[in-house]
Design a protein around this motif. Structure first.
Motif, PDB file in Angstrom:
ATOM      1  N   SER A   1       0.808  -1.220   0.000  1.00  0.00           N
ATOM      2  CA  SER A   1       0.000   0.000   0.000  1.00  0.00           C
ATOM      3  C   SER A   1       0.842   1.271   0.000  1.00  0.00           C
ATOM      4  N   ALA A   2       1.999   1.253   0.644  1.00  0.00           N
ATOM      5  CA  ALA A   2       2.850   2.452   0.645  1.00  0.00           C
ATOM      6  C   ALA A   2       3.404   2.715  -0.755  1.00  0.00           C
TER       7      ALA A   2
ATOM      8  N   SER B   1       0.618   4.103  -2.849  1.00  0.00           N
ATOM      9  CA  SER B   1       0.308   5.506  -2.560  1.00  0.00           C
ATOM     10  C   SER B   1       1.354   6.444  -3.162  1.00  0.00           C
TER      11      SER B   1
ATOM     12  N   ARG C   1      -3.776   7.581  -0.459  1.00  0.00           N
ATOM     13  CA  ARG C   1      -3.510   6.621   0.620  1.00  0.00           C
ATOM     14  C   ARG C   1      -4.711   5.723   0.909  1.00  0.00           C
TER      15      ARG C   1
END
Length: 160
Positions: free
Chosen positions: A72-73, A76, A82
């Motif tokens: 997920s980072a 993003s 996010r």
């Protein structure tokens, strides 16, 4: 003690560390025989008209076999989103505020996360700048403060 034991223990430790590393899109691509971009399309569910069903199934099988999970980072960084909305409130013990938080969580669905940012009843202004710096996509504020409203630039969608 056998002099070879420390080497075997070290080798076992390296093997365990290597097998414990996070599976990356490049690993899935290699297993499925496709590009990393194709893995991304399949993992994000955006294959329509771009990836054949056979290729999609092969990539999905590699994803399942390897246990790949989208980072997920990293996502993003690429998308600038996010998938997280923050709710700033001064008193989550208030049943009204708790009901709002529950309703917001239901409304934003499974693709978004709700970050509850709570300050004590005696706090004057919450650390909203810190919350925005965290990178939330939007901010819901239930904190009675004209100073807070005046001090926030519309860097992200904000609902008071």
């Amino acid at each position: 003690m056998n002099a070879d034991v420390p080497r075997r223990v070290a080798a076992a430790g390296k093997a365990a560390a290597k097998s414990a590393r996070r599976v990356k899109a490049v690993d899935v691509a290699e297993r499925a025989g496709v590009s990393v971009a194709t893995v991304s399309l399949v993992a994000n569910g955006t294959t329509a008209g771009r990836v054949s069903e056979e290729t999609r199934a092969r990539v999905q099988e590699a994803i399942d076999d390897l246990g790949y999970v989208v980072h997920s980072a990293a996502r993003s960084l690429a998308t600038g989103r996010r998938h997280c909305v923050a709710f700033v409130a001064h008193d989550m013990t208030n049943p009204f505020i708790a009901a709002i938080a529950s309703g917001v969580a239901d409304a934003i669905g499974d693709d978004m996360q709700l970050l509850l940012a709570v300050r004590g009843k005696t706090a004057k202004i919450p650390g909203v700048r810190d919350i925005l710096d965290f990178g939330v996509d939007g901010l819901l504020v239930n904190f009675p403060s004209v100073d807070l409203q005046n001090g926030l630039a519309a860097q992200r969608p904000i609902v008071y």
